[in-house]
Design an enzyme around this catalytic site. Structure first.
Site, PDB file in Angstrom:
ATOM      1  N   SER A 101     -18.266  66.150 -19.057  1.00  0.00           N
ATOM      2  CA  SER A 101     -18.902  66.526 -20.316  1.00  0.00           C
ATOM      3  C   SER A 101     -18.223  67.736 -20.947  1.00  0.00           C
ATOM      4  O   SER A 101     -17.026  67.721 -21.160  1.00  0.00           O
ATOM      5  CB  SER A 101     -20.391  66.763 -20.050  1.00  0.00           C
ATOM      6  OG  SER A 101     -21.107  66.571 -21.227  1.00  0.00           O
ATOM      7  N   HIS A 151     -24.837  59.133 -19.110  1.00  0.00           N
ATOM      8  CA  HIS A 151     -23.995  60.330 -19.087  1.00  0.00           C
ATOM      9  C   HIS A 151     -24.230  61.081 -17.767  1.00  0.00           C
ATOM     10  O   HIS A 151     -25.283  61.689 -17.575  1.00  0.00           O
ATOM     11  CB  HIS A 151     -24.431  61.190 -20.277  1.00  0.00           C
ATOM     12  CG  HIS A 151     -23.624  62.416 -20.503  1.00  0.00           C
ATOM     13  ND1 HIS A 151     -22.347  62.392 -21.022  1.00  0.00           N
ATOM     14  CD2 HIS A 151     -23.914  63.733 -20.307  1.00  0.00           C
ATOM     15  CE1 HIS A 151     -21.896  63.624 -21.138  1.00  0.00           C
ATOM     16  NE2 HIS A 151     -22.820  64.457 -20.704  1.00  0.00           N
TER      17      HIS A 151
HETATM   18  C1  GTR Z   1     -24.139  67.910 -25.197  1.00  0.00           C
HETATM   19  C2  GTR Z   1     -22.980  68.053 -26.108  1.00  0.00           C
HETATM   20  C3  GTR Z   1     -21.832  67.265 -25.597  1.00  0.00           C
HETATM   21  C4  GTR Z   1     -21.590  67.456 -24.118  1.00  0.00           C
HETATM   22  C5  GTR Z   1     -22.857  67.654 -23.318  1.00  0.00           C
HETATM   23  C6  GTR Z   1     -22.690  68.290 -21.935  1.00  0.00           C
HETATM   24  O1  GTR Z   1     -25.264  68.569 -25.655  1.00  0.00           O
HETATM   25  O2  GTR Z   1     -23.370  67.610 -27.397  1.00  0.00           O
HETATM   26  O3  GTR Z   1     -20.680  67.582 -26.345  1.00  0.00           O
HETATM   27  O4  GTR Z   1     -20.723  68.470 -23.877  1.00  0.00           O
HETATM   28  O5  GTR Z   1     -23.772  68.456 -23.970  1.00  0.00           O
HETATM   29  O6  GTR Z   1     -21.808  69.089 -21.703  1.00  0.00           O
HETATM   30  O7  GTR Z   1     -23.513  68.008 -21.089  1.00  0.00           O
END
Ligand code: GTR
Length: 441
Positions: free
Chosen positions: A273, A414
């Site tokens: 991420s 995710h």
């Molecule tokens: C979210 C963000 C993403 C990603 C994610 C993370 O809120 O919008 O770009 O980086 O966090 O790092 O878990």
């Protein structure tokens, strides 16, 4: 004017100014609905990584290396991530703890402070290292920054509890500080047993050691420690938080180079991420990383910005104003004006193996945009004599493709799963198990 009237007048002027100044701001920051419809992806043209800014074609590896690569690197640095300081020459390391019988004898564990200014002045990061006890050393190592503190990657009571600021929504975190309850909270993303069994070490650091992940006006962390700008004015290309976390990856590698149990020529940098964005930027700049892996990195990482699918440049700059340099905000809602896109960030890692991983339910990160960026880097990988990405179409779910560029889209959300790790280990085996590290000139 009597005092009261003056006060009212002043208040009126102030209110008018506030309204005037906040209007464009409100228009700019009003959250736009994210687009998840392929039919609504704007038409865009990807810049050709093999054409110089002055339109000269890049026809050979030498031109890539000496001209185009530096040009692109400077572009990403100036327009997106910002400029980080060079390695401090006073960097020192101190082993805080080491145990050759850790994890019931399965591992060697080390905890090392990396002092950025050579002093025990709070400006340090702590690297936690596990190495397989029984493998032939020096061993290759996965370097993986973590989100919740080193103590969160394993249920190992010997790991120092982080004392730094930690995001409020994590298990066991009270008043932005870790408690004993935080131990192992991130362990599912760090299958240490699997990694050690495959003959790799794991090194990890808490990203907040470099810079706490909130908008503090760049007062805290390494920004506060290293920045000194003329008249205190922060340049629009000064480093953001992602650049700071990436800088930390290179400092971790500086230490690993000194550890005789580690083969520093086989360090695989992996991040998830926002730390996947970090891994790509660190790997693009620092050619000592043998392999770079981006797990669900999305916007500002592996995903093409110009598709504006899911998270957009405006959305990311609005939610995380501290992640990128100020120049990047010029592209809010104006992705068409970007003189580069993220396929070129991936290309900067060439010819070293790079892996991009997506997840089906992670639409915010734009899986298709992540695949297309990996594909867009392919011409550079081929010019440099590697096999690049062996497919032209996005593979089916859970059908990994492992060329010099690797890609998979797995089912689920995710996250970092064992499935992802199985792919990364297979990919590393493929590229690093020969005597010569891949990408070695
Ligand atoms: C979210 C963000 C993403 C990603 C994610 C993370 O809120 O919008 O770009 O980086 O966090 O790092 O878990």
């Amino acid at each position: 004017m009597p005092i009261d009237a003056r006060r009212i007048h002043r208040r009126r002027v102030w209110l008018t100014l506030l309204l005037l100044s906040s209007e464009p701001l409100m228009a700019q920051t009003r959250p736009a609905e994210p687009n998840y419809d392929e039919a609504k992806v704007p038409s865009y043209r990807l810049p050709d990584p093999l054409v110089m800014a002055d339109r000269q074609p890049v026809k050979d590896a030498a031109t890539w290396r000496t001209k185009r690569r530096p040009e692109l690197l400077a572009l990403f640095e100036r327009e997106m991530y910002g400029q980080a300081p060079v390695k401090p020459d006073v960097l020192t390391f101190k082993t805080l703890e080491s145990d050759r019988q850790a994890l019931d004898g399965a591992a060697i564990r080390k905890q090392v402070s990396i002092f950025f200014k050579g002093l025990n002045d709070g400006m340090d990061m702590v690297l936690l290292v596990y190495l397989p006890a029984k493998a032939a050393r020096p061993v290759p190592v996965f370097l993986v920054p973590n989100f919740q503190g080193n103590h969160a990657v394993a249920h190992d009571p010997k790991i120092q509890l982080s004392t730094r600021w930690i995001g409020p929504n994590y298990p066991g975190v009270v008043n932005n500080r870790a408690t004993e309850e935080s131990r192992g909270a991130e362990a599912s993303r760090f299958p240490i047993g699997m990694i050690l069994k495959a003959g790799y070490g794991l090194a990890t650091y808490y990203y907040g050691d470099l810079d706490p992940d909130y908008d503090d006006g760049f007062k805290n962390g390494v920004h506060g420690a290293f920045d000194s700008f003329e008249r205190g004015r922060r340049p629009t290309d000064a480093w953001g938080a992602i650049a700071a976390w990436a800088w930390g990856a290179s400092r971790a590698l500086d230490y690993l180079e000194t550890d005789p149990d580690v083969d520093a020529r086989r360090v695989i940098l992996m991040g998830h991420s926002r730390l996947g964005k970090t891994a790509l930027w660190a790997g693009a700049q620092d050619e000592r990383f043998a392999i770079v892996i981006s797990n669900n990195s999305g916007c500002g990482g592996a995903a093409l910005s110009k598709r504006a699918f899911g998270e957009t440049v405006a959305a990311i700059n609005r939610a995380f104003p501290h992640w990128f340099c100020a120049n990047f905000r010029r592209y809010n809602g104006r992705e068409a004006n970007l003189p580069f896109d993220q396929h070129e960030l991936i290309a900067l890692i060439a010819p070293r193996p790079v892996y991009v991983a997506s997840a089906v339910e992670d639409r915010w990160a734009d899986p298709k945009g992540e695949f297309l960026a990996a594909l867009g880097a392919d011409p550079v990988y081929r010019l440099l004599g590697t096999e690049g990405l062996p497919v032209k179409q996005m593979p089916d779910v859970n059908q990994p493709v492992h060329g010099t560029i690797g890609y998979h889209i797995r089912s689920g959300k995710h996250d970092v799963t064992d499935y992802d790790w199985q792919q990364y280990i297979a990919f590393a085996d493929r590229h690093l198990r020969s005597s010569k590290p891949a990408g070695d000139p």
